[in-house]
Design a protein around this motif. Sequence first.
Motif, PDB file in Angstrom:
ATOM      1  N   THR A   1       0.946  -1.337  -0.001  1.00  0.00           N
ATOM      2  CA  THR A   1      -0.021   0.182   0.070  1.00  0.00           C
ATOM      3  C   THR A   1       0.871   1.347  -0.147  1.00  0.00           C
TER       4      THR A   1
ATOM      5  N   TYR B   1       0.437   4.564  -2.530  1.00  0.00           N
ATOM      6  CA  TYR B   1       0.357   6.082  -2.082  1.00  0.00           C
ATOM      7  C   TYR B   1       1.446   6.847  -2.296  1.00  0.00           C
ATOM      8  N   HIS B   2       2.708   6.268  -2.517  1.00  0.00           N
ATOM      9  CA  HIS B   2       3.774   7.244  -3.020  1.00  0.00           C
ATOM     10  C   HIS B   2       3.509   7.541  -4.518  1.00  0.00           C
TER      11      HIS B   2
ATOM     12  N   GLN C   1       0.661   7.674  -6.071  1.00  0.00           N
ATOM     13  CA  GLN C   1      -0.574   8.766  -5.894  1.00  0.00           C
ATOM     14  C   GLN C   1       0.171  10.210  -5.583  1.00  0.00           C
ATOM     15  N   GLN C   2       1.180  10.203  -4.665  1.00  0.00           N
ATOM     16  CA  GLN C   2       1.519  11.539  -4.467  1.00  0.00           C
ATOM     17  C   GLN C   2       2.501  12.015  -5.375  1.00  0.00           C
TER      18      GLN C   2
ATOM     19  N   ARG D   1      -5.170  11.473  -9.086  1.00  0.00           N
ATOM     20  CA  ARG D   1      -6.316  11.441  -7.903  1.00  0.00           C
ATOM     21  C   ARG D   1      -7.700  12.088  -8.256  1.00  0.00           C
TER      22      ARG D   1
END
Length: 218
Positions: free
Chosen positions: A178, A182-183, A185-186, A192
């Motif tokens: 996960t 998340y990395h 997405q950032q 997003r």
Amino acid sequence: YQRRVHGQQFEAEVARYGDIMYLEHVVDAQRARGKTYHFLRHAALHFPYVSYVMKADADSYIRLHPLAQLLPTLPQSMLYYGYTVFDTRWNLTFPFQAGPAYLLSIDLVQWVATSEVPRRYSALGAEDMTTGYWFAVSRLHGLQIVHDTRIHDFNAGRNPTAHHATHDSLVIHQCKNTALFYHLQQRFPDDRGYEWPDREHYFLTQLHSKDWRGRTRW
């Protein structure tokens, strides 16, 4: 206990987002190698209005913004798009799109759903090679095989095609946790909450996972 907790979390996600469907005829995803065939049949029957159908692994990060920009430029007929690999087996040398992610135009999906070859060889072997074998052995006229190197593994292991995610990346495979999702997405904030600009290029995608029993996200 862990399986029960994961199952409860999964059912909660189904109830919240309504974007997961259950495949019939697939009981154990680890043994049912014909799952992609049943998914494509299901897509042809229930979603004939989409332009494309994508199959992707559950550890593939799909960049929606660049994908939405790509779709209008692709052929809408007889399209077999992905990262192209060649293999020799079953007495045939043939190209296939690697399993992390590949895209089919809806007419090709409908061919899979109604033709004898995919039904007969639905569980021939690895699902990505099996899909390529259907098209090769049938000698489909007008098949358009499109190779895209922007589908790649994350920089891990010994795969020579693996590299770090860049703004040119379209699908990033081997995202095993996960934190890595998340990395990414950032790193790619445009992905997003992206909303598709129109319904014409709406597509259906399967996240192929061995962890769930015949459950397919769309």
